[in-house]
Write a protein that holds these residues in place. Structure first.
Motif, PDB file in Angstrom:
ATOM      1  N   ILE A  95       0.861  -1.191   0.000  1.00  0.00           N
ATOM      2  CA  ILE A  95       0.000   0.000   0.000  1.00  0.00           C
ATOM      3  C   ILE A  95       0.893   1.236   0.000  1.00  0.00           C
ATOM      4  O   ILE A  95       1.807   1.351   0.816  1.00  0.00           O
ATOM      5  CB  ILE A  95      -0.915   0.030   1.250  1.00  0.00           C
ATOM      6  CG1 ILE A  95      -1.855  -1.184   1.262  1.00  0.00           C
ATOM      7  CG2 ILE A  95      -1.722   1.333   1.302  1.00  0.00           C
ATOM      8  CD1 ILE A  95      -2.662  -1.318   2.549  1.00  0.00           C
ATOM      9  N   HIS A  96       0.617   2.136  -0.918  1.00  0.00           N
ATOM     10  CA  HIS A  96       1.333   3.417  -0.946  1.00  0.00           C
ATOM     11  C   HIS A  96       0.323   4.547  -0.822  1.00  0.00           C
ATOM     12  O   HIS A  96      -0.687   4.563  -1.532  1.00  0.00           O
ATOM     13  CB  HIS A  96       2.112   3.557  -2.260  1.00  0.00           C
ATOM     14  CG  HIS A  96       2.554   4.951  -2.532  1.00  0.00           C
ATOM     15  ND1 HIS A  96       3.376   5.644  -1.659  1.00  0.00           N
ATOM     16  CD2 HIS A  96       2.276   5.812  -3.547  1.00  0.00           C
ATOM     17  CE1 HIS A  96       3.572   6.863  -2.148  1.00  0.00           C
ATOM     18  NE2 HIS A  96       2.923   6.992  -3.279  1.00  0.00           N
ATOM     19  N   THR A  97       0.566   5.442   0.109  1.00  0.00           N
ATOM     20  CA  THR A  97      -0.300   6.624   0.256  1.00  0.00           C
ATOM     21  C   THR A  97       0.564   7.861   0.526  1.00  0.00           C
ATOM     22  O   THR A  97       1.783   7.752   0.712  1.00  0.00           O
ATOM     23  CB  THR A  97      -1.278   6.497   1.447  1.00  0.00           C
ATOM     24  OG1 THR A  97      -0.536   6.586   2.669  1.00  0.00           O
ATOM     25  CG2 THR A  97      -2.090   5.219   1.395  1.00  0.00           C
ATOM     26  N   HIS A  98      -0.126   9.002   0.570  1.00  0.00           N
ATOM     27  CA  HIS A  98       0.492  10.249   1.010  1.00  0.00           C
ATOM     28  C   HIS A  98      -0.211  10.650   2.303  1.00  0.00           C
ATOM     29  O   HIS A  98      -0.628  11.792   2.459  1.00  0.00           O
ATOM     30  CB  HIS A  98       0.341  11.343  -0.047  1.00  0.00           C
ATOM     31  CG  HIS A  98       0.899  10.969  -1.387  1.00  0.00           C
ATOM     32  ND1 HIS A  98       0.584  11.653  -2.534  1.00  0.00           N
ATOM     33  CD2 HIS A  98       1.755   9.985  -1.757  1.00  0.00           C
ATOM     34  CE1 HIS A  98       1.221  11.089  -3.564  1.00  0.00           C
ATOM     35  NE2 HIS A  98       1.923  10.072  -3.113  1.00  0.00           N
ATOM     36  N   SER A  99      -0.402   9.684   3.220  1.00  0.00           N
ATOM     37  CA  SER A  99      -1.127   9.994   4.463  1.00  0.00           C
ATOM     38  C   SER A  99      -0.444  11.201   5.122  1.00  0.00           C
ATOM     39  O   SER A  99       0.784  11.234   5.243  1.00  0.00           O
ATOM     40  CB  SER A  99      -1.204   8.777   5.371  1.00  0.00           C
ATOM     41  OG  SER A  99       0.057   8.365   5.814  1.00  0.00           O
ATOM     42  N   PRO A 135      13.478  10.227  -7.768  1.00  0.00           N
ATOM     43  CA  PRO A 135      12.254  10.391  -8.546  1.00  0.00           C
ATOM     44  C   PRO A 135      11.386   9.134  -8.444  1.00  0.00           C
ATOM     45  O   PRO A 135      11.909   8.020  -8.518  1.00  0.00           O
ATOM     46  CB  PRO A 135      12.764  10.616  -9.969  1.00  0.00           C
ATOM     47  CG  PRO A 135      14.133  11.193  -9.784  1.00  0.00           C
ATOM     48  CD  PRO A 135      14.673  10.536  -8.541  1.00  0.00           C
ATOM     49  N   ARG A 136      10.086   9.331  -8.274  1.00  0.00           N
ATOM     50  CA  ARG A 136       9.177   8.214  -7.981  1.00  0.00           C
ATOM     51  C   ARG A 136       9.354   7.010  -8.900  1.00  0.00           C
ATOM     52  O   ARG A 136       9.305   7.132 -10.120  1.00  0.00           O
ATOM     53  CB  ARG A 136       7.727   8.693  -8.024  1.00  0.00           C
ATOM     54  CG  ARG A 136       7.367   9.325  -9.359  1.00  0.00           C
ATOM     55  CD  ARG A 136       5.880   9.445  -9.555  1.00  0.00           C
ATOM     56  NE  ARG A 136       5.282  10.351  -8.568  1.00  0.00           N
ATOM     57  CZ  ARG A 136       3.978  10.497  -8.418  1.00  0.00           C
ATOM     58  NH1 ARG A 136       3.147   9.821  -9.169  1.00  0.00           N
ATOM     59  NH2 ARG A 136       3.510  11.338  -7.538  1.00  0.00           N
ATOM     60  N   GLY A 137       9.586   5.861  -8.253  1.00  0.00           N
ATOM     61  CA  GLY A 137       9.698   4.614  -9.002  1.00  0.00           C
ATOM     62  C   GLY A 137      11.001   4.430  -9.764  1.00  0.00           C
ATOM     63  O   GLY A 137      11.187   3.406 -10.416  1.00  0.00           O
ATOM     64  N   ASN A 160      10.201  13.282   0.681  1.00  0.00           N
ATOM     65  CA  ASN A 160       9.550  14.222  -0.249  1.00  0.00           C
ATOM     66  C   ASN A 160       8.436  13.587  -1.060  1.00  0.00           C
ATOM     67  O   ASN A 160       8.120  14.041  -2.157  1.00  0.00           O
ATOM     68  CB  ASN A 160      10.586  14.845  -1.203  1.00  0.00           C
ATOM     69  CG  ASN A 160      11.733  15.454  -0.451  1.00  0.00           C
ATOM     70  OD1 ASN A 160      12.802  14.850  -0.328  1.00  0.00           O
ATOM     71  ND2 ASN A 160      11.513  16.615   0.106  1.00  0.00           N
ATOM     72  N   HIS A 161       7.827  12.512  -0.512  1.00  0.00           N
ATOM     73  CA  HIS A 161       6.807  11.815  -1.274  1.00  0.00           C
ATOM     74  C   HIS A 161       5.667  11.286  -0.388  1.00  0.00           C
ATOM     75  O   HIS A 161       4.570  11.835  -0.410  1.00  0.00           O
ATOM     76  CB  HIS A 161       7.458  10.690  -2.090  1.00  0.00           C
ATOM     77  CG  HIS A 161       6.529   9.977  -2.998  1.00  0.00           C
ATOM     78  ND1 HIS A 161       6.919   8.967  -3.840  1.00  0.00           N
ATOM     79  CD2 HIS A 161       5.201  10.097  -3.198  1.00  0.00           C
ATOM     80  CE1 HIS A 161       5.884   8.522  -4.516  1.00  0.00           C
ATOM     81  NE2 HIS A 161       4.830   9.192  -4.140  1.00  0.00           N
ATOM     82  N   GLY A 162       5.923  10.238   0.394  1.00  0.00           N
ATOM     83  CA  GLY A 162       4.824   9.648   1.166  1.00  0.00           C
ATOM     84  C   GLY A 162       5.278   8.448   1.960  1.00  0.00           C
ATOM     85  O   GLY A 162       6.380   8.450   2.527  1.00  0.00           O
TER      86      GLY A 162
HETATM   87 ZN   LIG Z   1       2.850   8.710  -4.323  1.00  0.00          ZN
END
Ligand SMILES: [Zn+2]
Length: 222
Positions: A95-99, A135-137, A160-162
């Protein structure tokens, strides 16, 4: 597409949203391993809120899209999920979120300490580590995640992401995501009254043992 698995991944998304450990726009993604295979079902929609079954995709762990449509912006973070499944055959859900509170720590480049008992009980007795920004991924982001986590750790902050949570079951991944957010919220709320105080290390082990004792008891059937 296996309808049961599509329904399951949508249900996980709905439970993450209902649990509240998610940003206002619902950004994030959920994946489930197809049991016993190197395939996953992945939410390819822009938000976990009201995620449509038609936007779920089936992927192989090498990133090959097997079924469904994967928009590039969502495709960019697939590696983050597949890496967790590749590294640990026991992982069944990512699970990936920006909680918001956990992301505040991620943005501040601060790990979350073990100042909430539930962290110790749910596999984070040394708190939630933080992976340096990439950078994401990207290959760099994945390498940073791998460098930040140690075996058994089920969650990591992404600078800097989540936040990224990975566990053997969706139930556990959802719980850990909630615990991480709660710990982050408590950490920030306590900031104005002296800041969070971590649980002494020897007592964290006691919290884990107590949780394990209950877990063992729970598996006994009459
Ligand atoms: Zn994200």
């Amino acid at each position: 597409m296996d309808k049961d698995l599509v329904d399951q991944v949508i249900e996980v998304a709905q439970r993450v949203v209902a649990g509240g450990a998610i940003s206002a726009n619902g950004h994030g993604n959920v994946s489930l391993r197809v049991p016993g295979t190197d395939e996953i079902y992945f939410t390819a929609g822009p938000s976990l809120r009201n995620h449509k079954a038609s936007a779920v995709v089936r992927l192989r762990l090498d990133g090959t899209l097997l079924e469904g449509e994967l928009p590039p912006i969502q495709g960019a973070v697939v590696n983050m999920h597949t890496a967790m499944y590749e590294d640990n055959a026991e992982v069944g859900c990512v699970i990936h979120t920006h909680s918001p509170y956990a992301t505040a720590y991620a943005v501040a480049h601060r790990p979350i300490g073990c100042w909430v008992e539930a962290l110790a009980m749910f596999g984070l007795p040394t708190g939630v580590p933080i992976a340096s920004y990439g950078p994401r991924g990207s290959a760099q982001a994945i390498a940073n995640i791998r460098a930040a986590i140690t075996p058994g750790v089920p969650a990591v902050l992404l600078a800097n992401h989540g936040v990224l949570v990975f566990h053997r079951s969706a139930d556990l991944a959802i719980v850990v995501g909630g615990v991480v957010e709660e710990a982050a919220q408590a950490g920030i709320n306590s900031g104005s009254i002296g800041g969070p105080v971590e649980i002494p290390e020897e007592l964290r082990a006691a919290a884990i043992q107590r949780a394990m004792a209950f877990q063992v008891k729970g598996t006994q059937h009459a």
